[in-house]
Design a protein around this motif. Structure first.
Motif, PDB file in Angstrom:
ATOM      1  N   UNK A 195      -3.051   2.372  16.871  1.00 55.51           N
ATOM      2  CA  UNK A 195      -1.868   1.764  16.904  1.00 55.51           C
ATOM      3  C   UNK A 195      -1.580   0.619  16.990  1.00 55.51           C
ATOM      4  N   UNK A 196      -1.856  -0.126  17.804  1.00 55.64           N
ATOM      5  CA  UNK A 196      -1.422  -0.981  18.575  1.00 55.64           C
ATOM      6  C   UNK A 196      -1.385  -2.131  16.719  1.00 55.64           C
ATOM      7  N   UNK A 197      -2.585  -2.160  16.112  1.00 56.71           N
ATOM      8  CA  UNK A 197      -3.209  -2.761  15.490  1.00 56.71           C
ATOM      9  C   UNK A 197      -2.245  -3.109  14.318  1.00 56.71           C
ATOM     10  N   UNK A 198      -1.811  -1.331  13.837  1.00 54.78           N
ATOM     11  CA  UNK A 198      -0.835  -1.226  12.666  1.00 54.78           C
ATOM     12  C   UNK A 198       0.515  -1.820  13.354  1.00 54.78           C
ATOM     13  N   UNK A 199       1.373  -1.286  14.061  1.00 58.44           N
ATOM     14  CA  UNK A 199       2.141  -2.468  14.632  1.00 58.44           C
ATOM     15  C   UNK A 199       1.984  -3.536  14.375  1.00 58.44           C
ATOM     16  N   UNK A 200       0.765  -4.597  14.788  1.00 51.33           N
ATOM     17  CA  UNK A 200       0.994  -5.896  14.495  1.00 51.33           C
ATOM     18  C   UNK A 200       0.482  -5.982  13.048  1.00 51.33           C
ATOM     19  N   UNK A 201       0.214  -5.411  12.573  1.00 49.89           N
ATOM     20  CA  UNK A 201      -0.007  -5.925  10.820  1.00 49.89           C
ATOM     21  C   UNK A 201       1.053  -5.354   9.847  1.00 49.89           C
ATOM     22  N   UNK A 202       1.975  -4.504  10.162  1.00 48.00           N
ATOM     23  CA  UNK A 202       3.655  -4.114   9.633  1.00 48.00           C
ATOM     24  C   UNK A 202       4.637  -5.739  10.338  1.00 48.00           C
ATOM     25  N   UNK A 203       3.769  -6.010  11.150  1.00 52.18           N
ATOM     26  CA  UNK A 203       4.651  -6.996  11.736  1.00 52.18           C
ATOM     27  C   UNK A 203       4.250  -8.399  11.020  1.00 52.18           C
ATOM     28  N   UNK A 204       3.351  -9.195  11.028  1.00 53.09           N
ATOM     29  CA  UNK A 204       2.555  -9.826  10.256  1.00 53.09           C
ATOM     30  C   UNK A 204       3.051  -9.873   9.325  1.00 53.09           C
ATOM     31  N   UNK A 205       3.319  -8.564   8.498  1.00 48.93           N
ATOM     32  CA  UNK A 205       3.832  -8.888   7.480  1.00 48.93           C
ATOM     33  C   UNK A 205       5.139  -9.074   7.623  1.00 48.93           C
ATOM     34  N   UNK A 206       6.075  -8.364   8.115  1.00 48.27           N
ATOM     35  CA  UNK A 206       7.296  -8.414   8.068  1.00 48.27           C
ATOM     36  C   UNK A 206       7.957 -10.492   8.650  1.00 48.27           C
ATOM     37  N   UNK A 207       6.483 -10.958   9.235  1.00 51.37           N
ATOM     38  CA  UNK A 207       7.173 -12.040   9.858  1.00 51.37           C
ATOM     39  C   UNK A 207       6.474 -13.452   9.276  1.00 51.37           C
ATOM     40  N   UNK A 208       6.005 -13.071   8.667  1.00 51.24           N
ATOM     41  CA  UNK A 208       4.907 -14.009   7.345  1.00 51.24           C
ATOM     42  C   UNK A 208       4.004 -14.957   8.354  1.00 51.24           C
TER      43      UNK A 208
END
Lengths: 397, 397
Positions: A195-208
């Motif tokens: 669940x953490x990994x999903x959230x962080x991958x989303x954030x990585x994509x959002x913030x670049x």
């Protein structure tokens, strides 16, 4: 009057409560005898190192010529030793690591300092989950980072993924995951990590930009129940920087055998490895003891008799629960995080001293209301301490 | 794309010329046999550690219980070991040091990193004397300092005190003194140190804050001529921070036995010690190997057979001088700083390779025009290399 830099002075002068407690325990032992003080304040493994390792140490000293054995190694450590670690990881986890992904460090502390210094750009945010090992704050702040704390849920000492989602910002650079954890002994489940990994991958994509999980796992070998599984985080999340130490599992904490792993899956792997190695250079970590580098390959498939910790955990868990204490479920490591009956951990630890029980307040770990009890002690010490815990609880009834 | 901090990335990626040279030497040894490559590029002691020390290591392993021997020590090191070092210094120099003035470090590198990080405030200036050990720049710049370089006089590789007077400003925080020096092997005379001390005391009074001499003395035991005396800088200048390592004198460089001394004469002694200790905490230097802390007291009154280095120095000094080379007079350490006949050190070291001679250009040490030759090799290697030096010189005639 000289002007000294802020953090070295602050962290050098800081009243370190754990050290104050250790000093009290030593003083008290001098007054009434060590056997009458129930010192649960220290995370120093008490189970002896495996005989295979002490034998190997003798053999290394007898067979490797001294000039070779004690000479400088490359800063990252002897290549064949790094390869042995990579091979061991690959056989355990089906990974594809090489010697060049590894850097031998002076314990996990050296690895952590390198990771924080090599990754943090002034103003970056570092997320830690309370209760947490206090040195994370020391490393993060000193190298220009800002610590953002998320409290683990009290019911199971797991992370609420939604709390992580709310805490991540454009400035988040590192999320520290320490599992099994010091001081709670809790293990983050694979479900939680996913669940953490999903959230962080989303954030990585959002913030670049990458957000790194800094996995600090010196207690990895200390897991007590077969049904509890410990995910290997680099397999679940690419941008994981992994810190390990053999201190706890083979009972050689003073010999500083640890490593830092930058898996090839990490984005800009070469730059990130270079920055961490550069940090090691800046920190003056030229190489770890070469004798103990030679010993390291012997540590890969052996542990101390960890059954003693299991016995200690079971005894404490059962008896203290029966006495009316509440605690985080200690799935791993050798710590038990005990709830202060009235919620005041500082007063609880003070009152415990009346019964010669020495514990560390949760306040030291950013989680007031609890106290850390290290059970890396003789089982007999625990047996003798149990009536004292009973008396301590009585004062709260 | 991630944003990584400047210095770790820069110093991790930097083409390290010394490492490139070492790699070339290894490659060449594979091609033509190690005995045919005259590798003078490495500062790794080749004389074996004293038998007394290897015996002591065995005895420690046999007599000290493993759980005690390999346990964590306090961050500053075992108090009784620090006391042994203090007592040794006191008996040598008539000083009044205690265990609390000392911090055991991972070699001199750990001590240097701590001193730079614990003292430098953003923008402070650090004076170094060229030629200098290149890591001074790494530590100083990474922690926010600015490096100011003073060239040693070519005629005697001493410092011109007037050059120091001209270089000191209100921002000067540290003056690094490395004597005997790497790479020149030169020793700063007591007269030079006294002149420096006078200038720095004047500057301290003028600017109203301490200026520290950072004395880096891992080669202290390696002095070759009886008439050359080596001043003990803390006796001549109060604000001296002293770094030492046993690596070179007992040939155990991989075991990282060093210390940092903050003499009680240092202004605001407690704060300065605290800042340096806090820096150690930040750098992740939890403690040095406890096994080698136990060995340290055995190192106080013994050295390897340093006579071999003396033989090597004498042989090189006499023969190379006779061949027409000019060099800094190597009074100590195990380096000889050889002048490139036409002043181009990079070309000189390249051309030397044609004769299988491997040296490090002075450019690496901030002093172009010279090359460093490490003579911690077998005397026989030197004997066999001498004709190659003759042939190299012939190409310049």
């Amino acid at each position: 009057m000289t002007t000294l830099p802020k953090y070295p002075l602050q962290y050098g002068k800081e009243e370190n409560l754990i050290r104050v407690i250790a000093a009290y325990a030593a003083k008290r032992a001098g007054e009434i005898g060590a056997e009458n003080v129930f010192n649960f304040s220290i995370g120093n493994p008490n189970v002896p190192a495996p005989a295979r390792l002490t034998d190997a140490l003798h053999e290394i000293l007898q067979t490797v010529p001294a000039a070779q054995l004690h000479s400088y190694s490359p800063a990252a450590g002897l290549p064949w030793v790094r390869k042995a670690v990579a091979d061991d990881l690959n056989s355990r986890y089906g990974t594809d690591y090489t010697a060049d992904d590894l850097y031998l460090t002076a314990g996990a502390s050296g690895a952590l300092a390198m990771a924080f210094h090599g990754l943090i750009f002034e103003g970056d945010e570092v997320i830690v989950f309370a209760p947490y090992y206090p040195e994370y704050r020391v490393y993060a702040e000193s190298f220009g980072g800002k610590v953002v704390t998320i409290r683990c849920r009290e019911e199971d000492f797991q992370i609420d993924p939604e709390a992580l989602r709310a805490a991540v910002t454009e400035k988040t650079k590192i999320v520290v995951v320490n599992s099994p954890s010091n001081p709670a002994g809790s293990i983050f489940s694979e479900e939680t990590i996913r669940a953490m990994a999903d959230i962080l991958r989303e954030a990585e994509a959002r913030y670049g930009h990458p957000i790194y999980i800094l996995a600090d796992e010196p207690y990895r070998a200390l897991v007590y129940d077969e049904h509890v599984s410990l995910p290997f985080i680099p397999k679940l999340y690419d941008n994981t920087i992994y810190c390990y130490s053999y201190s706890k599992c083979v009972s050689l904490p003073g010999e500083r055998m640890g490593y830092l792993l930058v898996p090839p899956q990490v984005e800009d792997h070469k730059d990130v490895y270079a920055a961490l190695a550069g940090a090691g250079r800046i920190l003056g970590l030229v190489c770890n003891s070469t004798l103990f580098q030679h010993l390291l390959p012997h540590c890969l498939d052996v542990t101390s008799d960890l059954g003693i910790y299991q016995t200690n955990r079971d005894l404490l868990l059962q008896t203290l629960t029966a006495q009316g204490y509440e605690m985080a479920r200690p799935d791993g490591a050798f710590y038990l995080f005990l709830k202060a009956p009235d919620g005041d951990d500082l007063a609880f630890c003070e009152r415990a001293k009346d019964f010669e029980l020495i514990m560390v307040p949760g306040t030291c770990f950013g989680y007031p209301g609890y106290a850390r009890l290290s059970y890396c002690v003789e089982t007999e010490t625990i047996r003798r301490a149990l009536p004292a815990f009973e008396k301590l609880m009585e004062t709260y009834r």
